[in-house]
Design a protein around this motif. Structure first.
Motif, PDB file in Angstrom:
ATOM      1  N   UNK A 109      42.587  39.989  33.441  1.00 26.27           N
ATOM      2  CA  UNK A 109      41.496  39.255  34.061  1.00 26.27           C
ATOM      3  C   UNK A 109      41.085  39.959  35.341  1.00 26.27           C
ATOM      4  N   UNK A 110      39.834  39.846  35.668  1.00 22.58           N
ATOM      5  CA  UNK A 110      39.314  40.396  36.920  1.00 22.58           C
ATOM      6  C   UNK A 110      38.427  39.320  37.535  1.00 22.58           C
ATOM      7  N   UNK A 111      38.896  38.760  38.638  1.00 23.27           N
ATOM      8  CA  UNK A 111      38.158  37.710  39.329  1.00 23.27           C
ATOM      9  C   UNK A 111      37.312  38.315  40.437  1.00 23.27           C
ATOM     10  N   UNK A 112      36.046  37.936  40.461  1.00 21.87           N
ATOM     11  CA  UNK A 112      35.110  38.486  41.443  1.00 21.87           C
ATOM     12  C   UNK A 112      34.687  37.423  42.446  1.00 21.87           C
ATOM     13  N   UNK A 113      34.411  37.873  43.639  1.00 24.37           N
ATOM     14  CA  UNK A 113      33.903  36.978  44.678  1.00 24.37           C
ATOM     15  C   UNK A 113      33.004  37.761  45.617  1.00 24.37           C
ATOM     16  N   UNK A 114      32.168  37.058  46.327  1.00 24.58           N
ATOM     17  CA  UNK A 114      31.362  37.668  47.373  1.00 24.58           C
ATOM     18  C   UNK A 114      29.890  37.771  47.087  1.00 24.58           C
ATOM     19  N   UNK A 115      29.507  37.964  45.837  1.00 21.59           N
ATOM     20  CA  UNK A 115      28.091  38.080  45.491  1.00 21.59           C
ATOM     21  C   UNK A 115      27.854  37.346  44.195  1.00 21.59           C
ATOM     22  N   UNK A 116      26.613  37.307  43.752  1.00 18.56           N
ATOM     23  CA  UNK A 116      26.280  36.648  42.496  1.00 18.56           C
ATOM     24  C   UNK A 116      26.817  37.478  41.342  1.00 18.56           C
ATOM     25  N   UNK A 117      27.875  36.977  40.731  1.00 16.36           N
ATOM     26  CA  UNK A 117      28.575  37.736  39.698  1.00 16.36           C
ATOM     27  C   UNK A 117      27.662  38.117  38.553  1.00 16.36           C
ATOM     28  N   UNK A 118      26.766  37.247  38.181  1.00 19.88           N
ATOM     29  CA  UNK A 118      25.916  37.511  37.025  1.00 19.88           C
ATOM     30  C   UNK A 118      24.895  38.608  37.275  1.00 19.88           C
ATOM     31  N   UNK A 119      24.803  39.113  38.502  1.00 23.68           N
ATOM     32  CA  UNK A 119      23.926  40.249  38.793  1.00 23.68           C
ATOM     33  C   UNK A 119      24.595  41.588  38.533  1.00 23.68           C
ATOM     34  N   UNK A 120      25.874  41.556  38.156  1.00 23.98           N
ATOM     35  CA  UNK A 120      26.660  42.782  38.091  1.00 23.98           C
ATOM     36  C   UNK A 120      27.142  43.094  36.684  1.00 23.98           C
ATOM     37  N   UNK A 121      26.923  44.341  36.284  1.00 23.41           N
ATOM     38  CA  UNK A 121      27.602  44.854  35.111  1.00 23.41           C
ATOM     39  C   UNK A 121      29.039  45.158  35.501  1.00 23.41           C
ATOM     40  N   UNK A 122      29.944  45.023  34.552  1.00 19.85           N
ATOM     41  CA  UNK A 122      31.366  45.196  34.843  1.00 19.85           C
ATOM     42  C   UNK A 122      31.981  46.225  33.906  1.00 19.85           C
ATOM     43  N   UNK A 123      32.959  46.933  34.437  1.00 21.62           N
ATOM     44  CA  UNK A 123      33.657  47.919  33.624  1.00 21.62           C
ATOM     45  C   UNK A 123      35.153  47.858  33.842  1.00 21.62           C
ATOM     46  N   UNK A 124      35.883  48.298  32.834  1.00 24.37           N
ATOM     47  CA  UNK A 124      37.325  48.498  32.944  1.00 24.37           C
ATOM     48  C   UNK A 124      37.600  49.993  32.787  1.00 24.37           C
ATOM     49  N   UNK A 125      38.448  50.496  33.653  1.00 26.89           N
ATOM     50  CA  UNK A 125      38.873  51.887  33.613  1.00 26.89           C
ATOM     51  C   UNK A 125      40.395  51.917  33.720  1.00 26.89           C
ATOM     52  N   UNK A 126      40.980  53.025  33.312  1.00 29.69           N
ATOM     53  CA  UNK A 126      42.429  53.148  33.431  1.00 29.69           C
ATOM     54  C   UNK A 126      42.794  54.552  33.867  1.00 29.69           C
ATOM     55  N   UNK A 127      43.954  54.642  34.502  1.00 30.86           N
ATOM     56  CA  UNK A 127      44.462  55.937  34.937  1.00 30.86           C
ATOM     57  C   UNK A 127      45.955  55.980  34.699  1.00 30.86           C
TER      58      UNK A 127
END
Length: 123
Positions: free
Chosen positions: A21-39
């Motif tokens: 899970x990735x919880x977001x805060x601070x701005x309007x979440x629905x305005x943002x595309x989201x990605x998962x990356x790994x290293x």
């Protein structure tokens, strides 16, 4: 500013499942595309999955296609990564990232990053 906090990582046997899970805060979440990356240790960061701001479009790396599913709940300001049939080569630190509106598979296109969560798959 967007703050991102990942959770759900851990140790799992090969063939098992985890849900990040990735919880977001601070701005309007629905305005943002989201990605998962790994290293993984000693390797470059690689794209895993991305989802459009609406959730209507998703993108996956070939290495995880058919095993991982990205989704989002804009009412909860959260993006998920369901990981099934895990393999030892999936072992890595998984990070979520956000960018305004336009989805991308390129790490350099993202403006905000979480700290990451460790996923370890034992054989």
């Amino acid at each position: 500013q967007v703050q991102l906090v990942e959770s759900g990582g851990g140790l799992v046997q090969a063939g098992g499942s985890l849900r990040l899970s990735c919880a977001a805060s601070g701005r309007t979440f629905s305005n943002y595309a989201m990605g998962w990356f790994r290293q993984a240790p000693g390797k470059e960061r690689e794209f895993v999955a991305a989802i459009s701001w609406s959730g209507g479009s998703t993108y996956y790396a070939d290495s995880i296609k058919g095993r991982f599913t990205i989704s989002r709940d804009n009412a909860k300001n959260t993006v998920y990564l369901q990981m099934n049939s895990l393999k030892p080569e999936d072992t890595a630190v998984y990070s979520c990232a956000a960018r305004r509106f336009i989805t991308s598979t390129q790490a350099g296109a993202y403006d905000y990053w979480g700290q990451g969560t460790q996923v370890t798959v034992s054989s």
